[in-house]
Design an enzyme around this catalytic site. Structure first.
Site, PDB file in Angstrom:
ATOM      1  N   LYS A 120       0.834  -1.128  -0.013  1.00  0.00           N
ATOM      2  CA  LYS A 120      -0.029   0.120   0.027  1.00  0.00           C
ATOM      3  C   LYS A 120       0.939   1.301   0.059  1.00  0.00           C
ATOM      4  O   LYS A 120       1.322   1.631   1.081  1.00  0.00           O
ATOM      5  CB  LYS A 120      -0.796   0.011   1.299  1.00  0.00           C
ATOM      6  CG  LYS A 120      -1.943   1.084   1.193  1.00  0.00           C
ATOM      7  CD  LYS A 120      -2.921   1.061   2.334  1.00  0.00           C
ATOM      8  CE  LYS A 120      -3.794   2.362   2.385  1.00  0.00           C
ATOM      9  NZ  LYS A 120      -3.247   3.454   2.372  1.00  0.00           N
ATOM     10  N   ASP A 122       2.460   4.961  -0.049  1.00  0.00           N
ATOM     11  CA  ASP A 122       1.944   6.057   0.601  1.00  0.00           C
ATOM     12  C   ASP A 122       2.141   7.566  -0.127  1.00  0.00           C
ATOM     13  O   ASP A 122       3.292   8.264  -0.114  1.00  0.00           O
ATOM     14  CB  ASP A 122       2.884   6.268   1.943  1.00  0.00           C
ATOM     15  CG  ASP A 122       2.287   7.119   3.072  1.00  0.00           C
ATOM     16  OD1 ASP A 122       1.039   7.588   2.830  1.00  0.00           O
ATOM     17  OD2 ASP A 122       2.982   7.631   4.060  1.00  0.00           O
ATOM     18  N   TYR A 230      -2.579  -0.287  -9.432  1.00  0.00           N
ATOM     19  CA  TYR A 230      -3.173  -1.331  -8.705  1.00  0.00           C
ATOM     20  C   TYR A 230      -4.873  -1.593  -9.001  1.00  0.00           C
ATOM     21  O   TYR A 230      -5.160  -2.563  -8.601  1.00  0.00           O
ATOM     22  CB  TYR A 230      -3.079  -1.053  -7.424  1.00  0.00           C
ATOM     23  CG  TYR A 230      -3.738   0.546  -6.707  1.00  0.00           C
ATOM     24  CD1 TYR A 230      -5.099   0.571  -7.066  1.00  0.00           C
ATOM     25  CD2 TYR A 230      -2.988   1.523  -6.722  1.00  0.00           C
ATOM     26  CE1 TYR A 230      -5.644   1.729  -6.564  1.00  0.00           C
ATOM     27  CE2 TYR A 230      -3.733   2.764  -6.265  1.00  0.00           C
ATOM     28  CZ  TYR A 230      -4.949   2.774  -6.164  1.00  0.00           C
ATOM     29  OH  TYR A 230      -5.502   3.947  -5.706  1.00  0.00           O
ATOM     30  N   LYS A 318      -2.980  -2.598   7.668  1.00  0.00           N
ATOM     31  CA  LYS A 318      -2.067  -1.499   8.067  1.00  0.00           C
ATOM     32  C   LYS A 318      -0.798  -1.928   8.921  1.00  0.00           C
ATOM     33  O   LYS A 318      -0.974  -2.629   9.905  1.00  0.00           O
ATOM     34  CB  LYS A 318      -2.491  -0.195   8.581  1.00  0.00           C
ATOM     35  CG  LYS A 318      -3.888   0.302   8.009  1.00  0.00           C
ATOM     36  CD  LYS A 318      -3.403   1.130   6.650  1.00  0.00           C
ATOM     37  CE  LYS A 318      -2.692   2.619   6.783  1.00  0.00           C
ATOM     38  NZ  LYS A 318      -4.126   3.459   7.337  1.00  0.00           N
ATOM     39  N   CYS A 412      31.207  22.311  27.928  1.00  0.00           N
ATOM     40  CA  CYS A 412      30.734  20.855  27.619  1.00  0.00           C
ATOM     41  C   CYS A 412      30.165  20.305  28.981  1.00  0.00           C
ATOM     42  O   CYS A 412      30.509  20.539  30.053  1.00  0.00           O
ATOM     43  CB  CYS A 412      32.038  19.979  27.753  1.00  0.00           C
ATOM     44  SG  CYS A 412      31.821  18.399  27.393  1.00  0.00           S
ATOM     45  N   CYS A 415      32.604  17.466  30.722  1.00  0.00           N
ATOM     46  CA  CYS A 415      33.790  17.892  31.278  1.00  0.00           C
ATOM     47  C   CYS A 415      34.416  19.414  31.600  1.00  0.00           C
ATOM     48  O   CYS A 415      35.094  19.664  32.329  1.00  0.00           O
ATOM     49  CB  CYS A 415      34.949  17.374  30.409  1.00  0.00           C
ATOM     50  SG  CYS A 415      35.298  18.346  28.848  1.00  0.00           S
ATOM     51  N   CYS A 430      32.953  19.412  21.596  1.00  0.00           N
ATOM     52  CA  CYS A 430      33.814  19.789  22.891  1.00  0.00           C
ATOM     53  C   CYS A 430      35.177  19.798  22.763  1.00  0.00           C
ATOM     54  O   CYS A 430      35.659  18.972  21.881  1.00  0.00           O
ATOM     55  CB  CYS A 430      33.362  18.525  24.005  1.00  0.00           C
ATOM     56  SG  CYS A 430      34.595  18.573  25.526  1.00  0.00           S
ATOM     57  N   CYS A 436      38.192  14.660  28.090  1.00  0.00           N
ATOM     58  CA  CYS A 436      36.521  14.741  28.422  1.00  0.00           C
ATOM     59  C   CYS A 436      36.382  13.104  28.518  1.00  0.00           C
ATOM     60  O   CYS A 436      36.804  12.348  27.671  1.00  0.00           O
ATOM     61  CB  CYS A 436      35.901  15.169  27.011  1.00  0.00           C
ATOM     62  SG  CYS A 436      34.234  15.037  27.215  1.00  0.00           S
TER      63      CYS A 436
END
Length: 681
Positions: A120, A122, A230, A318, A412, A415, A430, A436
């Protein structure tokens, strides 16, 4: 009639709401709710009307398919109505549909029921009319009896034949199908719109609908639309006995049909097809929202007939909804393994496709601004397959009056190092680098990689253990590891631990270029690291260099220079470098390429060496030691070669050196030579 006033009010409210949504969906191409919500509203109205038929009215949304066509396009009266399909949201509903078919046809249990099964799509339903094999008219479904004339736009769709193939087609042939936009085309279209600063489409379905309903066909012609047929409407010919055979006949005339079209038998066949296509759904080149099952026998279709809304012989099973409405409760920033600072929406938990979703990625601050996401917003989220859910769009009309703008943090969140977003870049990062915690594992992995310090045996799994146990917080901590502790780790033992410690010991002697590369400075690859080592000659000089000094080095541009200065400006990164030097990481002195006079006075000046085979140290380390003494290190043996340093498995270079009479040194002889030369200096 003794009907409860509240019931009448509810039915009228449902009708009014559905009419509004029909108008938004079919006319404005701007839906205000998700398909799943619409289906629930429609089902509730159908149930109430079936329980109270005295309240049925001819203008109820259940008595027709959609909304009125757009007045700006010509109106087309459909020769045969374009009905919608009934939906089966669950397996139980599909089973009920099958049992109704069995009962209505009164077939014996031994006689199988064959269905056609196809995806089906969309997209947007259309009807195409061919006369004498030539396309003369194309219309949208509209309200099922009247649609919009989109002939001028449909003619631009590349897989729509303007003239049918062959010569045995009917005098009049109306086919029904779906106009859709493939996923890759949708992404390209939105990228182009974003470049031009125009409004983006929310999904391929909206893009297809908006493209097909343009008043200027030149715009439609630039959109990547496709058609899949279809079904059919009016046909001035016998069409045979089965749905599948007639669709194959249409394909022979050049009309595109679904490549996934199959005939399946019974309820089990429907279930198997649904499951198989669902598993492939995310790999398909186009969006689908379910599977359509139709009785294959046309005589049976005629016998069952149709309601005012849908045929009784077909149903759309569906897939679970991949979109849902929820509220953004907060926006936080996460730091990734490479330092990327990414906004993440914390959502009011909601079920999407059977999975509870509480977070959605926002990618970067530009994406936040483009979608205008704020804390407190009601948003549409989408989850496709196993990917991280994302916010599709914001329902601005539901926004709280005090919803704040989302701002990029300056520090950051992990850190505390500065967050830097370079000009022209979408991603902020960062600058903590080696320090870090969020970047530790990636920093250690890069530091130990083959082209950095080449610590053999230090793989990702072991790095994860070391960091998770908090034994390694920065690269220098690797050199404090002890065999007793390492031997007790998962997949380790005393021998493996000893091998790793030996590799760590070897890595203490490296080259300045490898060391710089191992630091993991953004944009600084091996070539740039080599340039820095050759031109600046020490890590202290690299740390103190300004942007202007770095740009003066041929091969280093302003962006890379800025990255180096930013990295070295962070106190944590400078500490990590100092700790590595204190742990014994070192390299031979580098002879700057800008000092030829001093280089000529070195003991190996004018000597050419070639290195081959497996040695006790990486070739780059040995080459750096030789170059520090003035030698030239090349890759091929010739008459001009003074020495060949040959390790294990030396191969053809050793044979060539022996044939040319070139002096050959093994690792021991090289160390003796270097020791003697250093003594002479």
């Amino acid at each position: 009639m003794n009907t409860v006033p509240a019931l009448v009010q509810r039915i009228e409210a449902l009708r009014a709401e559905i009419r509004m949504h029909n108008h938004r969906y079919y006319v404005l191409d701007d839906p205000a709710i998700l398909d799943a919500e619409y289906d629930r509203l429609f089902a509730e109205l159908q149930q109430l009307e079936s329980q109270h038929p005295d309240l049925m009215t001819p203008d109820s949304p259940t008595q027709r398919v959609g909304a009125m066509p757009c007045a700006e396009l010509g109106v087309v009266q459909h020769t045969v109505p374009m009905r919608s399909l009934d939906n089966a949201m669950t397996d139980a509903a599909l089973a009920e549909f099958h049992q109704r078919i069995v009962a209505a046809l009164a077939l014996p249990e031994s006689e199988p029921i064959v269905y056609t099964a196809e995806p089906k799509f969309d997209g947007l339903a259309v009807s195409l009319r061919y006369e004498s094999g030539v396309l003369v008219l194309a219309a949208t479904r509209g309200d099922g009896t009247r649609g919009e004339d989109v002939t001028h736009n449909v003619r631009t769709i590349p897989n729509v034949p303007l003239r049918l193939l062959g010569a045995d087609w009917p005098e009049v042939l109306e086919v029904r199908g779906e106009v859709y936009m493939p996923r890759d085309g949708f992404e390209q279209l939105n990228a182009q719109l974003q470049q031009r600063g125009e409004r983006l489409f929310a999904n391929p379905r909206n893009a297809a609908a908006g493209s097909l309903r343009q008043l200027d066909p030149r715009i439609t012609a630039r959109r990547p639309l496709r058609l899949c047929v279809y079904g059919w409407g009016a046909v001035t010919a016998e069409i045979g006995d089965s749905q599948s055979a007639w669709l194959q006949r249409l394909a022979q005339w050049g009309l595109p049909i679904a490549p996934e079209l199959q005939c399946v038998t019974g309820l089990d066949g429907c279930r198997a097809y649904f499951a198989a296509l669902g598993a492939r759904r995310e790999t398909l080149p186009y969006d689908i929202d379910g599977v359509v099952f139709k009785l294959d026998a046309l005589a049976a279709q005629v016998a069952l007939g149709a309601t005012a809304h849908h045929p009784r012989w077909a149903i759309a099973r569906k897939f679970p909804a991949q979109e849902a409405l929820t509220v953004v409760e907060a926006v936080e920033f996460q730091v990734g393994r490479t330092g990327a600072v990414t906004p993440v929406a914390r959502l009011r938990p909601v079920s999407v496709g059977g999975v509870t979703v509480a977070n959605a990625t926002l990618h970067n601050l530009d994406e936040v601004r483009r979608k205008d996401v704020r804390s407190g917003d009601t948003v549409v989220i989408r989850r496709a397959g196993d990917v991280i859910p994302e916010i599709v769009r914001v329902l601005v009309e539901r926004r709280p009056t005090d919803a704040p703008l989302i701002e990029l943090p300056t520090a950051c969140p992990v850190c505390g190092s500065a967050v830097i977003r370079a000009e022209g870049e979408a991603v902020a990062r960062c600058s903590g680098g080696l320090w870090c915690p969020a970047q530790r594992k990636e920093a250690i992995r890069h530091f130990a990689s083959r082209r950095a310090l080449d610590i053999e045996g230090l793989g990702e799994k072991l790095i994860e253990q070391l960091v998770d146990l908090d034994w390694v917080r920065e690269p220098a901590d690797l050199y404090a590891l002890r065999i007793e502790a390492l031997a007790g780790l998962e997949r380790m033992g005393e021998k493996s631990a000893a091998n790793l410690l030996a590799a760590l010991e070897r890595s203490r002697e490296t080259t300045l270029a490898r060391f710089i590369f191992a630091l993991g400075i953004r944009e600084v690859g091996e070539t740039t690291a080599q340039l820095l080592a050759e031109q600046l000659a020490s890590i202290e000089a690299v740390q103190s260099a300004s942007v202007e000094e770095l740009i003066a080095i041929k091969g280093i541009g302003p962006v890379v220079a800025e990255r180096i200065v930013q990295f070295m400006a962070q106190p944590h990164n400078r500490e990590a470098i100092a700790h590595l030097l204190a742990a014994g990481v070192h390299w031979p002195a580098v002879v700057r390429s800008a000092e030829p006079a001093s280089a000529a006075a070195l003991p190996l000046a004018g000597k050419t060496l070639v290195i081959t085979g497996t040695l006790s140290q990486p070739r780059e380390v040995i080459a750096a030691r030789l170059q520090a003494l003035g030698a030239k290190v090349t890759g091929s043996v010739s008459k001009k070669t003074d020495y060949l340093l040959a390790g294990a498995e030396a191969g053809s270079k050793l044979a060539k050196a022996e044939a040319l009479g070139v002096a050959v040194l093994d690792n021991t002889a090289l160390e003796e030579l270097l020791a003697r030369l250093h003594t002479d200096l």
